[in-house]
Scaffold this active site. Structure first.
Site, PDB file in Angstrom:
ATOM      1  N   GLY A   1       0.839  -1.200   0.000  1.00  0.00           N
ATOM      2  CA  GLY A   1       0.000   0.000   0.000  1.00  0.00           C
ATOM      3  C   GLY A   1       0.866   1.240   0.000  1.00  0.00           C
ATOM      4  O   GLY A   1       2.015   1.244  -0.430  1.00  0.00           O
ATOM      5  N   GLY A   2       0.306   2.305   0.569  1.00  0.00           N
ATOM      6  CA  GLY A   2       1.023   3.577   0.610  1.00  0.00           C
ATOM      7  C   GLY A   2       2.330   3.487   1.373  1.00  0.00           C
ATOM      8  O   GLY A   2       3.213   4.342   1.207  1.00  0.00           O
TER       9      GLY A   2
ATOM     10  N   GLY B   1      23.686  12.549 -29.659  1.00  0.00           N
ATOM     11  CA  GLY B   1      23.133  13.110 -28.429  1.00  0.00           C
ATOM     12  C   GLY B   1      23.647  12.375 -27.203  1.00  0.00           C
ATOM     13  O   GLY B   1      23.830  12.972 -26.133  1.00  0.00           O
ATOM     14  N   ALA B   2      23.894  11.081 -27.367  1.00  0.00           N
ATOM     15  CA  ALA B   2      24.373  10.300 -26.220  1.00  0.00           C
ATOM     16  C   ALA B   2      25.750  10.787 -25.787  1.00  0.00           C
ATOM     17  O   ALA B   2      26.082  10.782 -24.605  1.00  0.00           O
ATOM     18  CB  ALA B   2      24.402   8.812 -26.569  1.00  0.00           C
TER      19      ALA B   2
HETATM   20  C1  HXC Z   1      -3.467  -4.317  12.327  1.00  0.00           C
HETATM   21  C2  HXC Z   1      -2.444  -6.198  11.561  1.00  0.00           C
HETATM   22  C3  HXC Z   1      -2.243  -5.606  10.304  1.00  0.00           C
HETATM   23  C4  HXC Z   1      -2.702  -4.282  10.120  1.00  0.00           C
HETATM   24  C5  HXC Z   1      -1.422  -7.572  10.234  1.00  0.00           C
HETATM   25  N1  HXC Z   1      -1.918  -7.415  11.467  1.00  0.00           N
HETATM   26  N2  HXC Z   1      -1.616  -6.478   9.487  1.00  0.00           N
HETATM   27  N3  HXC Z   1      -3.047  -5.551  12.561  1.00  0.00           N
HETATM   28  N4  HXC Z   1      -3.313  -3.670  11.156  1.00  0.00           N
HETATM   29  N5  HXC Z   1      -2.533  -3.644   8.962  1.00  0.00           N
HETATM   30  C6  HXC Z   1      -1.869  -8.373  12.563  1.00  0.00           C
HETATM   31  C7  HXC Z   1      -2.749  -9.577  12.340  1.00  0.00           C
HETATM   32  O1  HXC Z   1      -4.031  -9.299  12.796  1.00  0.00           O
HETATM   33  C8  HXC Z   1      -2.036 -10.608  13.221  1.00  0.00           C
HETATM   34  O2  HXC Z   1      -2.365 -10.369  14.557  1.00  0.00           O
HETATM   35  C9  HXC Z   1      -0.590 -10.252  13.037  1.00  0.00           C
HETATM   36  O3  HXC Z   1      -0.570  -8.905  12.607  1.00  0.00           O
HETATM   37  C10 HXC Z   1       0.112 -11.088  12.015  1.00  0.00           C
HETATM   38  O4  HXC Z   1      -0.666 -11.100  10.828  1.00  0.00           O
HETATM   39  P1  HXC Z   1      -0.987 -12.439  10.030  1.00  0.00           P
HETATM   40  O5  HXC Z   1      -2.032 -12.097   9.059  1.00  0.00           O
HETATM   41  O6  HXC Z   1      -1.262 -13.546  11.003  1.00  0.00           O
HETATM   42  O7  HXC Z   1       0.413 -12.712   9.358  1.00  0.00           O
HETATM   43  P2  HXC Z   1       0.700 -13.299   7.932  1.00  0.00           P
HETATM   44  O8  HXC Z   1      -0.135 -14.496   7.697  1.00  0.00           O
HETATM   45  O9  HXC Z   1       2.179 -13.452   7.875  1.00  0.00           O
HETATM   46  O10 HXC Z   1       0.240 -12.185   6.888  1.00  0.00           O
HETATM   47  C11 HXC Z   1       0.900 -10.925   6.830  1.00  0.00           C
HETATM   48  C12 HXC Z   1       0.096  -9.930   5.966  1.00  0.00           C
HETATM   49  C13 HXC Z   1      -1.350  -9.873   6.468  1.00  0.00           C
HETATM   50  C14 HXC Z   1       0.140 -10.408   4.522  1.00  0.00           C
HETATM   51  C15 HXC Z   1       0.806  -8.597   6.063  1.00  0.00           C
HETATM   52  O11 HXC Z   1      -1.331  -9.661   7.898  1.00  0.00           O
HETATM   53  C16 HXC Z   1      -2.122  -8.782   5.839  1.00  0.00           C
HETATM   54  O12 HXC Z   1      -2.569  -8.894   4.728  1.00  0.00           O
HETATM   55  N6  HXC Z   1      -2.330  -7.692   6.614  1.00  0.00           N
HETATM   56  C17 HXC Z   1      -3.127  -6.576   6.156  1.00  0.00           C
HETATM   57  C18 HXC Z   1      -2.389  -5.795   5.102  1.00  0.00           C
HETATM   58  C19 HXC Z   1      -3.129  -4.563   4.700  1.00  0.00           C
HETATM   59  O13 HXC Z   1      -4.095  -4.620   3.961  1.00  0.00           O
HETATM   60  N7  HXC Z   1      -2.756  -3.428   5.309  1.00  0.00           N
HETATM   61  C20 HXC Z   1      -3.316  -2.160   5.020  1.00  0.00           C
HETATM   62  C21 HXC Z   1      -2.668  -1.720   3.731  1.00  0.00           C
HETATM   63  S1  HXC Z   1      -3.164  -0.135   3.245  1.00  0.00           S
HETATM   64  P3  HXC Z   1      -2.266 -11.509  15.663  1.00  0.00           P
HETATM   65  O14 HXC Z   1      -2.832 -10.877  16.897  1.00  0.00           O
HETATM   66  O15 HXC Z   1      -3.077 -12.631  15.145  1.00  0.00           O
HETATM   67  O16 HXC Z   1      -0.834 -11.857  15.796  1.00  0.00           O
HETATM   68  C22 HXC Z   1      -2.032   0.790   3.906  1.00  0.00           C
HETATM   69  C23 HXC Z   1      -2.254   2.186   3.579  1.00  0.00           C
HETATM   70  C24 HXC Z   1      -1.035   2.979   3.880  1.00  0.00           C
HETATM   71  O17 HXC Z   1      -1.140   0.394   4.548  1.00  0.00           O
HETATM   72  C25 HXC Z   1      -1.258   4.307   3.241  1.00  0.00           C
HETATM   73  C26 HXC Z   1      -0.116   5.231   3.485  1.00  0.00           C
HETATM   74  C27 HXC Z   1      -0.272   6.466   2.696  1.00  0.00           C
END
Ligand code: HXC
Length: 514
Positions: free
Chosen positions: A169-170, A404-405
């Site tokens: 993401g961002g 040019g290069a």
């Molecule tokens: C809160 C999160 C989290 C998040 C993971 N966790 N991502 N908690 N916010 N964004 C937590 C899970 O709930 C879990 O908690 C622990 O972290 C580990 O995650 P798992 O899913 O069990 O791990 P894994 O299977 O290795 O998968 C990793 C992952 C997945 C692929 C990163 O967690 C995932 O898809 N997370 C969400 C990604 C996402 O969509 N983020 C937002 C993106 S948008 P527990 O308690 O079970 O250990 C964004 C915008 C930014 O970031 C913009 C900036 C300008």
């Protein structure tokens, strides 16, 4: 020790556990080190000073109130690398997936502010699920705070990003704003939108690795600069890179007094260029023969291989090298090569690193694809980067320097401080065959034997221009030198330019063709 002090020590041990033993074990099982382990390996022994270990998030939304873990998923502090100050943050995936909350972001910003005020590199170890989903917009605002600081710190202190897990993401835009991105093979990926969104929107099926793994970004996008097989190798590479860099834009890179240069390289260099000027050779062999032994540290080696860039040392002094690579696409300049080299030149100029340009370029890559995708604008980036650079710049034309290069590759009129050519140099507007066809078109058409006339005219043009002497006569190159004289010319040239001071005209900032 008093009970009250013992309690502090106990709390420190608990704080260092992050998300707890089970999550740490899961993390290790994936071949990843924890945030603390990474920092210990990155920094000189016993130099890490953590700050903010007690910080917790303030949110109660969606059950977060029950999940307050000290440190809030990021370890921040400062320490030394090779005895020099650095500021570091490492996201801890074992705490809520290393997700970025308001307080997590504030900890990173504090480190960045300290680094900027004190003029030392910022090293960010990224391993995060992105914005803390439960916190919503305050987390997004935290990202913007970081991006703002990345931008303000750009060109002031070196900023390095290590991607050691997810970065999606961002969140990818902080690393993208920094100077160098390192990725760990197999365990890291970066993308703006992941495979699921890609499938929904474009119906393309792709794995995370193919979409945004280390190899993809090294070879296809050029988003990363270095790839490591594992965490340990990645951290070692960062330590190596920093030996070439100054602490900030107001200082010089460290210059070791002890260096080695094998004299046999002086003899070896002459045989590198093939006798036939249409045959390729590896420009890295030339680089190796000119710089201190084993000092070449290549950057983005798998991207736009038709140009080679990297750091090296000459008598211990850090230089940036930009070299056309005749063994890839004959060393032509194309969009990717121009972007790659321009970014590197900008970095070197920001941080007082003199530039050595080794030129063997037949021209720009022709083609619809190149034109439609903006080779005009992208080629101009490299031109602009050289023309604006105020660091010492020395060009050595080893063979081809066409059209040019030729101008773009740090030509004398573009501000090169010294310009040398080997006797094998060919400096001309275009190749002799094409040139003859255009300027002797009428003679060729009218000739009894057009083919023969074309050949004669080609030879005439080649004899006139495909050598370095016309350019030397006009002072467009400063000297024609033997390959074996080149190392000494560079040693003396960079020494002569050591105190170079050049100021650009007063302006807010230029408008580089982005
Ligand atoms: C809160 C999160 C989290 C998040 C993971 N966790 N991502 N908690 N916010 N964004 C937590 C899970 O709930 C879990 O908690 C622990 O972290 C580990 O995650 P798992 O899913 O069990 O791990 P894994 O299977 O290795 O998968 C990793 C992952 C997945 C692929 C990163 O967690 C995932 O898809 N997370 C969400 C990604 C996402 O969509 N983020 C937002 C993106 S948008 P527990 O308690 O079970 O250990 C964004 C915008 C930014 O970031 C913009 C900036 C300008």
């Amino acid at each position: 020790m008093s009970d009250i002090n013992k309690r502090l020590l106990k709390t420190r041990v608990i704080n260092a556990q992050g998300g707890g033993t089970d999550r740490i074990n899961k993390h290790h099982a994936q071949g990843k080190l924890t945030a603390h382990e990474r920092i210990v390996l990155l920094l000189d022994e016993n130099t890490f000073q953590e700050i903010g270990a007690f910080v917790e998030h303030r949110s109660n939304s969606f059950g977060l109130g029950q999940q307050r873990i000290p440190g809030d998923g990021v370890v921040t502090g400062y320490g030394k690398i090779h005895g020099r100050q650095v500021y570091v943050y490492a996201q801890d995936f074992t705490v809520l997936g290393g997700s970025l909350s308001e307080t997590h972001a504030a900890k990173i910003c504090r480190i960045m502010d300290l680094a900027l005020k004190n003029g030392a590199p910022i090293i960010g170890l990224n391993d995060s699920g992105g914005a803390r989903i439960q916190e919503g917009v305050v987390s997004l605002s935290g990202y913007s705070e970081i991006f703002f600081r990345n931008t303000r710190a750009s060109g002031v202190v070196p900023q390095l990003s290590l991607i050691m897990g997810p970065c999606a993401g961002g969140a990818v835009y902080s690393p993208a704003l920094t100077d160098f991105v390192f990725m760990v093979g197999d365990t890291s990926y970066m993308f703006v939108t992941g495979p699921n969104v890609v499938k929904t929107v474009t119906h393309e099926e792709v794995t995370s690795e193919d979409l945004g793994g280390a190899k993809t970004h090294a070879e296809r996008s050029g988003v990363n600069h270095f790839v490591a097989e594992n965490d340990v190798e990645c951290l070692k590479k960062v330590r190596s890179l920093l030996t070439y860099l100054p602490q900030n834009a107001y200082e010089e890179a460290p210059r070791p007094t002890v260096y080695e240069f094998s004299q046999e390289k002086i003899l070896r260099i002459e045989a590198i260029l093939p006798a036939n000027n249409t045959l390729p050779y590896d420009c890295r062999k030339v680089v190796d023969c000119l710089v201190d032994d084993d000092s070449f540290f290549e950057v983005q080696e798998d991207y736009a291989k038709n140009i080679v860039v990297g750091f090296a040392r000459i008598e211990g002094r850090t230089i940036g090298v930009v070299a056309n690579q005749p063994s890839e696409l004959a060393g032509v300049l194309d969009i990717n090569a121009s972007r790659k080299a321009a970014r590197f030149v900008r970095f070197c100029d920001s941080f007082n690193i003199p530039l050595l340009i080794l030129e063997d370029v037949p021209g720009f890559l022709p083609g619809i694809d190149q034109e439609w995708n903006g080779i005009i604008t992208h080629g101009a980036k490299l031109l602009y980067a050289f023309a604006e650079a105020t660091v010492p710049r020395i060009t050595v034309i080893t063979r081809k320097a066409y059209g040019g290069a030729y101008c773009v590759m740090n030509s004398k009129s573009l501000g090169a401080d010294l310009s040398f050519a080997w006797p094998t140099a060919e400096i001309a507007v275009m190749g002799a065959k094409g040139a003859a066809e255009i300027i002797f078109k009428k003679d060729i058409l009218d000739a009894a034997d057009p083919e023969m006339t074309w050949k004669e005219k080609e030879l005439e043009y080649a004899e006139t221009f495909t050598n370095p002497y016309r350019a030397a006569e006009r002072g467009i190159v400063d000297d024609v030198i033997l390959p074996q004289e080149t190392r000494l010319k560079l040693v003396n040239g960079f020494a002569m330019l050591e105190k170079k001071a050049e100021n650009l005209p007063m302006k807010k900032h230029g408008n580089i063709p982005l």
